[in-house]
Design a protein around this motif. Structure first.
Motif, PDB file in Angstrom:
ATOM      1  N   ALA A 127     -25.686   0.994  -1.348  1.00  0.00           N
ATOM      2  CA  ALA A 127     -25.339   2.237  -0.719  1.00  0.00           C
ATOM      3  C   ALA A 127     -25.115   2.317   0.323  1.00  0.00           C
ATOM      4  O   ALA A 127     -25.035   3.556   0.974  1.00  0.00           O
ATOM      5  CB  ALA A 127     -26.490   2.703  -1.966  1.00  0.00           C
ATOM      6  N   ASP A 128     -26.464   1.710   0.800  1.00  0.00           N
ATOM      7  CA  ASP A 128     -25.912   2.053   2.584  1.00  0.00           C
ATOM      8  C   ASP A 128     -25.011   2.432   3.146  1.00  0.00           C
ATOM      9  O   ASP A 128     -24.457   3.226   4.414  1.00  0.00           O
ATOM     10  CB  ASP A 128     -27.213   1.380   3.119  1.00  0.00           C
ATOM     11  N   GLY A 129     -24.364   1.379   2.787  1.00  0.00           N
ATOM     12  CA  GLY A 129     -22.770   1.285   3.090  1.00  0.00           C
ATOM     13  C   GLY A 129     -21.654   2.308   2.841  1.00  0.00           C
ATOM     14  O   GLY A 129     -20.784   3.332   3.784  1.00  0.00           O
ATOM     15  N   LEU A 130     -21.978   3.432   1.741  1.00  0.00           N
ATOM     16  CA  LEU A 130     -21.490   4.515   1.344  1.00  0.00           C
ATOM     17  C   LEU A 130     -21.675   5.264   2.183  1.00  0.00           C
ATOM     18  O   LEU A 130     -21.603   6.584   2.111  1.00  0.00           O
ATOM     19  CB  LEU A 130     -21.890   4.405   0.002  1.00  0.00           C
ATOM     20  N   LYS A 131     -23.405   5.460   2.243  1.00  0.00           N
ATOM     21  CA  LYS A 131     -23.988   6.497   3.172  1.00  0.00           C
ATOM     22  C   LYS A 131     -23.589   6.026   4.778  1.00  0.00           C
ATOM     23  O   LYS A 131     -22.962   8.088   4.505  1.00  0.00           O
ATOM     24  CB  LYS A 131     -25.429   6.818   3.242  1.00  0.00           C
ATOM     25  N   LYS A 132     -23.258   5.466   4.461  1.00  0.00           N
ATOM     26  CA  LYS A 132     -22.823   5.561   6.876  1.00  0.00           C
ATOM     27  C   LYS A 132     -20.954   5.729   6.170  1.00  0.00           C
ATOM     28  O   LYS A 132     -20.627   6.800   7.857  1.00  0.00           O
ATOM     29  CB  LYS A 132     -22.934   3.622   7.231  1.00  0.00           C
ATOM     30  N   CYS A 133     -20.091   5.738   5.403  1.00  0.00           N
ATOM     31  CA  CYS A 133     -18.982   5.909   5.483  1.00  0.00           C
ATOM     32  C   CYS A 133     -18.360   7.361   5.168  1.00  0.00           C
ATOM     33  O   CYS A 133     -17.816   8.087   5.900  1.00  0.00           O
ATOM     34  CB  CYS A 133     -17.776   4.844   4.357  1.00  0.00           C
ATOM     35  N   LEU A 134     -19.739   8.246   4.724  1.00  0.00           N
ATOM     36  CA  LEU A 134     -19.995   8.714   4.017  1.00  0.00           C
ATOM     37  C   LEU A 134     -20.148  10.093   5.701  1.00  0.00           C
ATOM     38  O   LEU A 134     -19.412  11.075   5.895  1.00  0.00           O
ATOM     39  CB  LEU A 134     -20.239   9.470   2.842  1.00  0.00           C
ATOM     40  N   ALA A 135     -21.712   9.899   5.955  1.00  0.00           N
ATOM     41  CA  ALA A 135     -21.288  10.141   7.504  1.00  0.00           C
ATOM     42  C   ALA A 135     -20.770  10.232   7.946  1.00  0.00           C
ATOM     43  O   ALA A 135     -20.255  11.186   8.760  1.00  0.00           O
ATOM     44  CB  ALA A 135     -22.647   9.490   7.929  1.00  0.00           C
ATOM     45  N   ASP A 136     -19.788   9.138   8.274  1.00  0.00           N
ATOM     46  CA  ASP A 136     -18.895   8.848   8.983  1.00  0.00           C
ATOM     47  C   ASP A 136     -17.734   9.957   9.641  1.00  0.00           C
ATOM     48  O   ASP A 136     -17.236  10.758  10.085  1.00  0.00           O
ATOM     49  CB  ASP A 136     -18.093   7.106   9.499  1.00  0.00           C
ATOM     50  N   ASP A 137     -17.318   9.868   7.994  1.00  0.00           N
ATOM     51  CA  ASP A 137     -16.412  10.881   7.502  1.00  0.00           C
ATOM     52  C   ASP A 137     -16.738  12.247   8.496  1.00  0.00           C
ATOM     53  O   ASP A 137     -15.595  12.969   8.482  1.00  0.00           O
ATOM     54  CB  ASP A 137     -16.367  10.590   6.181  1.00  0.00           C
ATOM     55  N   ARG A 138     -18.133  12.738   7.278  1.00  0.00           N
ATOM     56  CA  ARG A 138     -18.425  13.870   8.010  1.00  0.00           C
ATOM     57  C   ARG A 138     -18.414  14.482   9.519  1.00  0.00           C
ATOM     58  O   ARG A 138     -17.946  15.603   9.993  1.00  0.00           O
ATOM     59  CB  ARG A 138     -19.822  14.430   7.912  1.00  0.00           C
ATOM     60  N   SER A 139     -18.386  13.505  10.204  1.00  0.00           N
ATOM     61  CA  SER A 139     -18.425  13.432  11.789  1.00  0.00           C
ATOM     62  C   SER A 139     -17.154  13.931  12.447  1.00  0.00           C
ATOM     63  O   SER A 139     -17.075  14.609  12.963  1.00  0.00           O
ATOM     64  CB  SER A 139     -18.949  11.681  12.197  1.00  0.00           C
ATOM     65  N   ARG A 140     -16.360  13.324  11.027  1.00  0.00           N
ATOM     66  CA  ARG A 140     -14.920  13.539  12.005  1.00  0.00           C
ATOM     67  C   ARG A 140     -14.255  14.345  11.342  1.00  0.00           C
ATOM     68  O   ARG A 140     -13.439  15.363  11.594  1.00  0.00           O
ATOM     69  CB  ARG A 140     -14.129  12.183  11.365  1.00  0.00           C
TER      70      ARG A 140
END
Length: 314
Positions: A127-140
């Motif tokens: 779950a933590d990995g998924l959150k990090k990926c979504l946050a990174d995608d939003r920043s891009r």
């Protein structure tokens, strides 16, 4: 004359005696106490009794005015009577307080089985990995050149697979794959790669992958990264290799199997998705073969007969 003098002398002596008697009488009154004033004492006693009766009556009136149960007199064993305070009795009905629902942390839903979390990866880590990926995608996406649609928040998804990822010539460094899906507002599938605790890439597919004439089972068209290494390393894969295969299934499908590298794996069906995994110990050139069966265990899908399914690896 002598008689006159005698009368005068006697008069003088009589006055002295009279004075003496008066003095003796005064001394006698001084020495002897005066009579006890019984009437005055009686009057004072009567007044005092009346005052005490009035005070006791006032105390009884005060106790009668207090609410029932306000005080309780107990026979104190430690000496003397003690006054124990008790809460007043309320006649107003109370509305029972509603329990506060416990707040659950925002995050994705769990997979259908714990067997979909491989290689010792916990659900919390996935779950933590998924959150990090979504946050990174939003920043891009938020940048001036960002054109991708917002993929939503982690709580919109359900994790269906988490496993180790093997680095290759195209993407060096081992890490973790987290696969998550959602149904609303549109069907979406994410393959998130986490390396060294940081988001290292995300592959997203939004919308249904159905194509005209598709069968009841369909492998994810972008899921190849889960079961193969880079074509740059053809013939030189890192072994052993953890692999996974995901795709969608129709409600008519009751069982799915996946064969890869000579070994067969029973897939897990998870809310319209199938998930299979295994470990390769040898280099392969053929893609995974997928079969689907109905409730009567009748074969209803075979990837070898599916024109949309790639039979060989690139």
């Amino acid at each position: 004359m002598n008689e006159e003098k005698k009368r005068q002398g006697m008069g003088t002596d009589g006055d002295f005696e009279e004075q003496l008697r008066e003095l003796l009488a005064e001394d006698a009154n001084t020495i002897r106490p005066a009579p006890v004033p019984y009437p005055a004492i009686r009057r004072r006693g009567t007044v005092e009794r009346r005052r005490r009766v009035a005070a006791a009556g006032a105390a009884l009136v005060t106790l009668a005015a207090m609410p029932v149960g306000a005080y309780a007199l107990t026979d104190g064993t430690a000496g003397g009577n003690t006054v124990a305070s008790t809460p007043p009795v309320s006649t107003t009905p109370r509305t029972p307080a509603k329990p506060t629902p416990s707040a659950s942390p925002a995050g994705p839903a769990r997979p259908a089985t714990e067997g979909q979390l491989l290689n010792g990866i916990t659900f919390e880590q996935a779950a933590d990995g998924l959150k990090k990926c979504l946050a990174d995608d939003r920043s891009r996406t938020a940048g001036p050149s960002g054109s991708r649609m917002d993929l939503g928040a982690a709580e919109d998804y359900r994790i269906i697979l988490a496993m180790n990822s093997t680095g290759d010539s195209n993407a060096p460094g081992d890490g973790t794959y987290v696969v998550a899906v959602k149904e609303q507002p549109k069907q979406a599938r994410l393959i998130c790669n986490v390396k060294d605790g940081q988001a290292s890439g995300i592959n997203a597919s939004v919308g249904s992958d159905d194509v005209p004439g598709a069968g009841p089972v369909m492998a994810d068209i972008n899921g190849g990264k889960l079961y193969q290494q880079s074509f740059l390393d053809r013939g030189n894969w890192k072994l052993p290799f953890q692999w996974g295969v995901i795709g969608t299934v129709k409600p008519s499908v009751a069982r799915v199997t996946v064969s890869y590298g000579g070994a067969a794996s029973q897939a897990v069906l998870d809310h319209g998705w199938f998930v299979a995994s295994g470990v390769l110990n040898q280099q392969v050139t053929m893609a995974p073969r997928i079969k689907g069966y109905d409730a009567d265990d009748k074969l209803v899908y075979d990837s070898d007969k599916d024109k949309y399914h790639e039979k060989r690896l690139p």
